[in-house]
Design an enzyme around this catalytic site. Structure first.
Site, mmCIF file in Angstrom:
data_model
loop_
_atom_site.group_PDB
_atom_site.id
_atom_site.type_symbol
_atom_site.label_atom_id
_atom_site.label_comp_id
_atom_site.label_asym_id
_atom_site.label_seq_id
_atom_site.Cartn_x
_atom_site.Cartn_y
_atom_site.Cartn_z
ATOM 1 N N HIS A 1 0.845 -1.201 0.000
ATOM 2 C CA HIS A 1 0.000 0.000 0.000
ATOM 3 C C HIS A 1 0.882 1.253 0.000
ATOM 4 O O HIS A 1 0.622 2.204 -0.775
ATOM 5 C CB HIS A 1 -0.904 -0.018 1.229
ATOM 6 C CG HIS A 1 -1.620 1.269 1.504
ATOM 7 N ND1 HIS A 1 -2.945 1.480 1.201
ATOM 8 C CD2 HIS A 1 -1.181 2.425 2.077
ATOM 9 C CE1 HIS A 1 -3.298 2.705 1.550
ATOM 10 N NE2 HIS A 1 -2.247 3.304 2.097
ATOM 11 N N GLU A 2 1.900 1.276 0.837
ATOM 12 C CA GLU A 2 2.770 2.453 0.906
ATOM 13 C C GLU A 2 3.550 2.643 -0.390
ATOM 14 O O GLU A 2 3.744 3.773 -0.856
ATOM 15 C CB GLU A 2 3.724 2.341 2.096
ATOM 16 C CG GLU A 2 3.037 2.265 3.448
ATOM 17 C CD GLU A 2 2.021 3.369 3.669
ATOM 18 O OE1 GLU A 2 2.203 4.473 3.120
ATOM 19 O OE2 GLU A 2 1.031 3.137 4.378
ATOM 20 N N HIS B 1 1.479 4.384 -2.953
ATOM 21 C CA HIS B 1 1.521 5.848 -2.819
ATOM 22 C C HIS B 1 2.726 6.410 -3.564
ATOM 23 O O HIS B 1 2.634 7.444 -4.241
ATOM 24 C CB HIS B 1 1.622 6.244 -1.341
ATOM 25 C CG HIS B 1 0.316 6.291 -0.625
ATOM 26 N ND1 HIS B 1 -0.772 7.024 -1.075
ATOM 27 C CD2 HIS B 1 -0.087 5.716 0.544
ATOM 28 C CE1 HIS B 1 -1.776 6.892 -0.227
ATOM 29 N NE2 HIS B 1 -1.387 6.104 0.770
ATOM 30 N N GLU C 1 -6.265 7.326 -0.759
ATOM 31 C CA GLU C 1 -6.144 6.134 0.076
ATOM 32 C C GLU C 1 -6.817 4.942 -0.609
ATOM 33 O O GLU C 1 -6.283 3.833 -0.592
ATOM 34 C CB GLU C 1 -6.769 6.372 1.456
ATOM 35 C CG GLU C 1 -5.912 7.219 2.380
ATOM 36 C CD GLU C 1 -4.536 6.621 2.612
ATOM 37 O OE1 GLU C 1 -4.435 5.416 2.923
ATOM 38 O OE2 GLU C 1 -3.552 7.367 2.473
#
Length: 286
Positions: A132-133, A136, A203
């Site tokens: 997930h990071e 980003h 997100e």
């Protein structure tokens, strides 16, 4: 994924339109340009140096394959899968389970995880969180958040101009006082709401992107459920002291408050989990 990008584009268009409208009502052309210039300079500095500031703020400790082979190995494998340069990896000695990414580009990126999240999650779940990071990073979300912060800051600055110097229309004449007062009060609130909506949309995008990188949406859904359950019980003093950093985290680290849903930097966890489970179902049908 494409729906998230479309929504982000529309929200960014909305905040730019709001800026133009506010500028015409209370700042005139000159005031609008001064506010935008000041906001751009401030956020240009933040874009280049905020990663170092945030990591220092949280007393993050850089690790490598020798000092933290477990976390470093997970990130290295995921970065390879995502086609990204290897980011710097940090550990934050905080009990609250959380993680974030920072850096102005994929070539200058860093990911950080708290000791709490490393201890709480299984390897499969931790892989999903770090994916997930990295999503980003891949989506250049730091650039997007900097752009929206620039415009939101400029709108607030225009409102302050209006309070101190009085509103001006596009030709520099005094604006309608009632309209100017309403704009001075409501415009900064509207700008913050749009800015937070963009953060929530990104997100969702990182959830989907992270699930694709690790290939395991169910693991990310499971991780989010665990993180929320524990994060609500364990405070993070640094985040409480610097709430502007909350939007960087995978889960809102702040204690709840009035109008939490409207002014939250993150979507509802239940909705994030539902989307991830639907994504997992779609993968199984392929």
């Amino acid at each position: 994924m494409y729906g998230n990008w479309l929504k982000t584009t529309l929200l960014m268009a909305a905040i730019m339109a709001l800026f133009g409208a506010v500028g015409m009502v209370i700042g005139g052309r000159t005031g609008m340009l001064v506010a935008l210039g000041f906001g751009a300079l401030t956020n240009f500095w933040a874009y280049w140096f905020s990663d170092k500031m945030v990591l220092a703020m949280y007393h993050a400790q850089e690790v490598d394959e020798t000092t933290s082979p477990y976390l470093y190995g997970i990130v290295r494998d995921l970065a390879r899968r995502a086609g990204l340069p290897m980011p710097k990896v940090y550990i934050i000695h905080e009990a609250q389970p959380n993680a974030f990414a920072t850096g102005r580009s994929p070539e200058h990126a860093a990911v950080a995880a708290t000791t709490g999240i490393i201890e709480l999650l299984s390897e499969r779940e931790l892989r999903a969180v770090m994916a997930h990071e990295l999503a980003h990073v891949k989506h250049r979300d730091i650039l997007i958040s900097t752009m929206t912060a620039t415009v939101a800051g400029a709108i607030s600055m225009l409102a302050n101009f209006g309070f101190f110097f009085g509103g001006r229309d596009a030709e520099g004449r005094p604006a309608n006082p009632v309209l100017a007062i309403l704009v001075m009060i409501l415009a900064p609130i509207a700008a913050v709401i749009i800015q937070l909506a963009i953060s929530r949309t990104r997100e969702f995008g990182a959830d989907a992107g992270g699930a694709e990188i690790c290939g395991d949406p169910e693991a990310l859904a499971s991780a989010l459920a665990k993180i929320e359950a524990y994060a609500q019980q364990i405070p993070m003093p640094t985040a409480e002291a610097h709430p502007e950093t909350a939007q960087m985290m995978i889960m809102n680290p702040l204690s709840g408050g009035w109008l939490q849903g409207l002014f939250s930097t993150h979507p509802r966890t239940e909705e994030r989990i539902a989307r991830l489970r639907e994504m997992a179902a779609q993968m199984r049908r392929r």
